[in-house]
Design an enzyme around this catalytic site. Sequence first.
Site, PDB file in Angstrom:
ATOM      1  N   ASN A   7     -13.317   4.242   4.431  1.00 52.98           N
ATOM      2  CA  ASN A   7     -12.558   4.057   3.206  1.00 52.98           C
ATOM      3  C   ASN A   7     -13.524   3.559   2.136  1.00 52.98           C
ATOM      4  O   ASN A   7     -13.902   2.394   2.132  1.00 52.98           O
ATOM      5  CB  ASN A   7     -11.450   3.027   3.486  1.00 52.98           C
ATOM      6  CG  ASN A   7     -10.466   2.915   2.345  1.00 52.98           C
ATOM      7  OD1 ASN A   7     -10.755   3.348   1.229  1.00 52.98           O
ATOM      8  ND2 ASN A   7      -9.315   2.331   2.621  1.00 52.98           N
ATOM      9  N   ARG A  76     -10.846   8.439   3.822  1.00 53.34           N
ATOM     10  CA  ARG A  76      -9.729   8.329   2.892  1.00 53.34           C
ATOM     11  C   ARG A  76     -10.273   8.635   1.499  1.00 53.34           C
ATOM     12  O   ARG A  76     -11.265   8.050   1.064  1.00 53.34           O
ATOM     13  CB  ARG A  76      -9.175   6.912   2.917  1.00 53.34           C
ATOM     14  CG  ARG A  76      -8.224   6.674   1.796  1.00 53.34           C
ATOM     15  CD  ARG A  76      -7.696   5.269   1.790  1.00 53.34           C
ATOM     16  NE  ARG A  76      -6.847   5.129   0.632  1.00 53.34           N
ATOM     17  CZ  ARG A  76      -7.019   4.209  -0.313  1.00 53.34           C
ATOM     18  NH1 ARG A  76      -7.985   3.340  -0.216  1.00 53.34           N
ATOM     19  NH2 ARG A  76      -6.212   4.160  -1.341  1.00 53.34           N
ATOM     20  N   HIS A 165      -0.621   6.500  -1.768  1.00 54.07           N
ATOM     21  CA  HIS A 165      -0.160   5.955  -0.477  1.00 54.07           C
ATOM     22  C   HIS A 165       0.412   7.032   0.425  1.00 54.07           C
ATOM     23  O   HIS A 165       1.221   6.753   1.320  1.00 54.07           O
ATOM     24  CB  HIS A 165       0.964   4.894  -0.645  1.00 54.07           C
ATOM     25  CG  HIS A 165       0.516   3.596  -1.242  1.00 54.07           C
ATOM     26  ND1 HIS A 165       1.333   2.861  -2.073  1.00 54.07           N
ATOM     27  CD2 HIS A 165      -0.632   2.902  -1.109  1.00 54.07           C
ATOM     28  CE1 HIS A 165       0.698   1.755  -2.445  1.00 54.07           C
ATOM     29  NE2 HIS A 165      -0.496   1.761  -1.870  1.00 54.07           N
ATOM     30  N   HIS A 193       6.663   1.281   0.587  1.00 53.98           N
ATOM     31  CA  HIS A 193       5.345   0.775   1.010  1.00 53.98           C
ATOM     32  C   HIS A 193       5.012  -0.387   0.080  1.00 53.98           C
ATOM     33  O   HIS A 193       4.679  -0.184  -1.091  1.00 53.98           O
ATOM     34  CB  HIS A 193       4.298   1.898   0.909  1.00 53.98           C
ATOM     35  CG  HIS A 193       2.904   1.435   1.236  1.00 53.98           C
ATOM     36  ND1 HIS A 193       2.245   1.780   2.395  1.00 53.98           N
ATOM     37  CD2 HIS A 193       2.043   0.636   0.552  1.00 53.98           C
ATOM     38  CE1 HIS A 193       1.052   1.219   2.412  1.00 53.98           C
ATOM     39  NE2 HIS A 193       0.901   0.516   1.304  1.00 53.98           N
ATOM     40  N   LEU A 194       5.097  -1.611   0.602  1.00 57.91           N
ATOM     41  CA  LEU A 194       4.934  -2.794  -0.241  1.00 57.91           C
ATOM     42  C   LEU A 194       3.740  -3.610   0.235  1.00 57.91           C
ATOM     43  O   LEU A 194       3.857  -4.456   1.114  1.00 57.91           O
ATOM     44  CB  LEU A 194       6.216  -3.650  -0.192  1.00 57.91           C
ATOM     45  CG  LEU A 194       7.545  -2.901  -0.410  1.00 57.91           C
ATOM     46  CD1 LEU A 194       8.725  -3.846  -0.228  1.00 57.91           C
ATOM     47  CD2 LEU A 194       7.598  -2.247  -1.786  1.00 57.91           C
ATOM     48  N   ARG A 226      -0.591  -5.484 -10.604  1.00 60.35           N
ATOM     49  CA  ARG A 226      -0.287  -4.369 -11.524  1.00 60.35           C
ATOM     50  C   ARG A 226       1.138  -4.496 -12.060  1.00 60.35           C
ATOM     51  O   ARG A 226       2.053  -4.877 -11.329  1.00 60.35           O
ATOM     52  CB  ARG A 226      -0.416  -3.025 -10.803  1.00 60.35           C
ATOM     53  CG  ARG A 226      -1.842  -2.681 -10.442  1.00 60.35           C
ATOM     54  CD  ARG A 226      -1.920  -1.410  -9.613  1.00 60.35           C
ATOM     55  NE  ARG A 226      -2.754  -1.630  -8.448  1.00 60.35           N
ATOM     56  CZ  ARG A 226      -2.758  -0.856  -7.358  1.00 60.35           C
ATOM     57  NH1 ARG A 226      -1.977   0.211  -7.301  1.00 60.35           N
ATOM     58  NH2 ARG A 226      -3.535  -1.144  -6.349  1.00 60.35           N
ATOM     59  N   ASP A 267      -0.283 -13.295  -4.420  1.00 60.44           N
ATOM     60  CA  ASP A 267       0.104 -13.182  -3.015  1.00 60.44           C
ATOM     61  C   ASP A 267       1.592 -13.492  -2.840  1.00 60.44           C
ATOM     62  O   ASP A 267       2.060 -14.560  -3.229  1.00 60.44           O
ATOM     63  CB  ASP A 267      -0.744 -14.158  -2.192  1.00 60.44           C
ATOM     64  CG  ASP A 267      -0.584 -13.918  -0.705  1.00 60.44           C
ATOM     65  OD1 ASP A 267       0.545 -14.013  -0.200  1.00 60.44           O
ATOM     66  OD2 ASP A 267      -1.613 -13.630  -0.059  1.00 60.44           O
ATOM     67  N   GLY A 315       2.089  -4.770   4.094  1.00 61.76           N
ATOM     68  CA  GLY A 315       2.019  -6.230   4.190  1.00 61.76           C
ATOM     69  C   GLY A 315       3.318  -6.965   3.866  1.00 61.76           C
ATOM     70  O   GLY A 315       3.814  -7.752   4.681  1.00 61.76           O
ATOM     71  N   GLU A 318       6.517  -5.311   5.859  1.00 60.71           N
ATOM     72  CA  GLU A 318       6.565  -5.609   7.295  1.00 60.71           C
ATOM     73  C   GLU A 318       6.789  -7.087   7.579  1.00 60.71           C
ATOM     74  O   GLU A 318       7.371  -7.436   8.605  1.00 60.71           O
ATOM     75  CB  GLU A 318       5.239  -5.191   7.961  1.00 60.71           C
ATOM     76  CG  GLU A 318       5.043  -3.694   8.018  1.00 60.71           C
ATOM     77  CD  GLU A 318       3.605  -3.311   8.351  1.00 60.71           C
ATOM     78  OE1 GLU A 318       2.931  -4.066   9.078  1.00 60.71           O
ATOM     79  OE2 GLU A 318       3.151  -2.255   7.861  1.00 60.71           O
ATOM     80  N   GLU A 369      -2.859   3.041   8.386  1.00 58.39           N
ATOM     81  CA  GLU A 369      -3.504   4.184   7.737  1.00 58.39           C
ATOM     82  C   GLU A 369      -4.749   4.636   8.487  1.00 58.39           C
ATOM     83  O   GLU A 369      -5.031   5.829   8.563  1.00 58.39           O
ATOM     84  CB  GLU A 369      -3.820   3.838   6.275  1.00 58.39           C
ATOM     85  CG  GLU A 369      -2.555   3.861   5.425  1.00 58.39           C
ATOM     86  CD  GLU A 369      -2.730   3.259   4.041  1.00 58.39           C
ATOM     87  OE1 GLU A 369      -2.825   2.026   3.954  1.00 58.39           O
ATOM     88  OE2 GLU A 369      -2.768   4.022   3.067  1.00 58.39           O
TER      89      GLU A 369
END
Length: 389
Positions: A7, A76, A165, A193-194, A226, A267, A315, A318, A369
């Site tokens: 990656n 990737r 993603h 997808h978070l 973002r 975070d 992250g 899940e 991934e």
Amino acid sequence: MLILVINSGSSSLKYQLREVAADGTEPAEPVVAQGLVERIGVPGSGVDNHAEALEQIDAELEQVLQGRTIDAAGHRVVHGGERFKAPTLVTMEVIRAIERLAPLAPLHNPAAAQGLRAIAEKWPDMPQAVVFDTSFHQSMPEEAWRYALPDALYTENGIRRYGFHGTSHDLVTGIAAETLGIQRAEFNAVILHLGNGASATAIRGGASVDTSMGYTPLAGLVMGTRSGDVDPSIITHLIRNGAYDAEQMDRMLNKESGLLGMTGNADMRQVIDSAHAGHRRSRTALKVASYRLAKYVGGYHVAVGGAQAVVFTAGIGENSAPFRSAVLDRLEPLGIAYDAEANLERSEAARVISTEDSAIPVLVVPTNEEMAIAQLTLTVAQDHGALER
Ligand code: ADP
């Protein structure tokens, strides 16, 4: 077999060496080695470019390999434009095509191309595959990917929604369908997808029909740093009155906004702790982020003609029960009900967290991934006869 998953970021190179059998099955501990080279090209770091980073990785791997050889490498790549609709075996022409797509991903594609060239020179006989963040979304219908801008911006400059993603959305779609016992080709869902970056994808018949990221990964949801969706006039206004130039604007929207901009913390764990402690800015940020996400789920429920599942991954998706519940509480009008205890359970396995009487199931599905890239690399190499089955 040993597959090296790479990656390449603009200034970093992450790798995983994975063990996988020719039929795609993995041992209990598939990760043989992993690592990260950072600050590539940063003065004083001692690593001038991606070729040098690869030398460093090669030295690290030599100890692990003990004479074994790497069978294939899978990379990737952020942007495949309209050309790459699936993972692809690397040729010099493919590397040049990735370089030509640099205007769409100025930081990432040139770095990926450097990594590809460096490996092609070092191990000329080793098959390499590229797996694109964008390609899963090439199935979107035009009404989803077109912006209502002058036609020439698309036809001459390629300005359209691409989405990102894709590897994760694709993998998680398959696992969710399997978990529910639904044929993938008949599966409609909304995948969330978070992670630090976050995107929602509308899945119809197992394929992407819409996604929240756009021309770049800045659009859509509230993310760690973002902004996601904003009124574009804010940008012209701030540039016109001299508050920002283009570079500063880019940095503000990508690196200084989202949870970080609203609360001082990028975070999610810290934002949730601080909201629980009663800090107003953190509570507001959670409301904005969960509200925006819930609106996307509602919209995509329509886009897919009725979703059969809502799926959380990455992250935050899940691991963050509080954020999932903040979103799910807002989905009650869709008849969605979740089991508070199941939501709190921690597990590495795909699982259902909705109640029996929920109108549609809610799932948590761990993404991976690197594993997906290794599997896709194996398949691409085998399909071209570059690896044995
Ligand atoms: P990336 O996009 O960098 O791959 P990840 O998928 O690793 O990101 O997700 C990173 C995000 O996941 C961070 O915002 C982090 O706060 C969040 N996260 C990880 N573990 C937890 C947790 N237990 N509770 C809440 N958030 C978590």
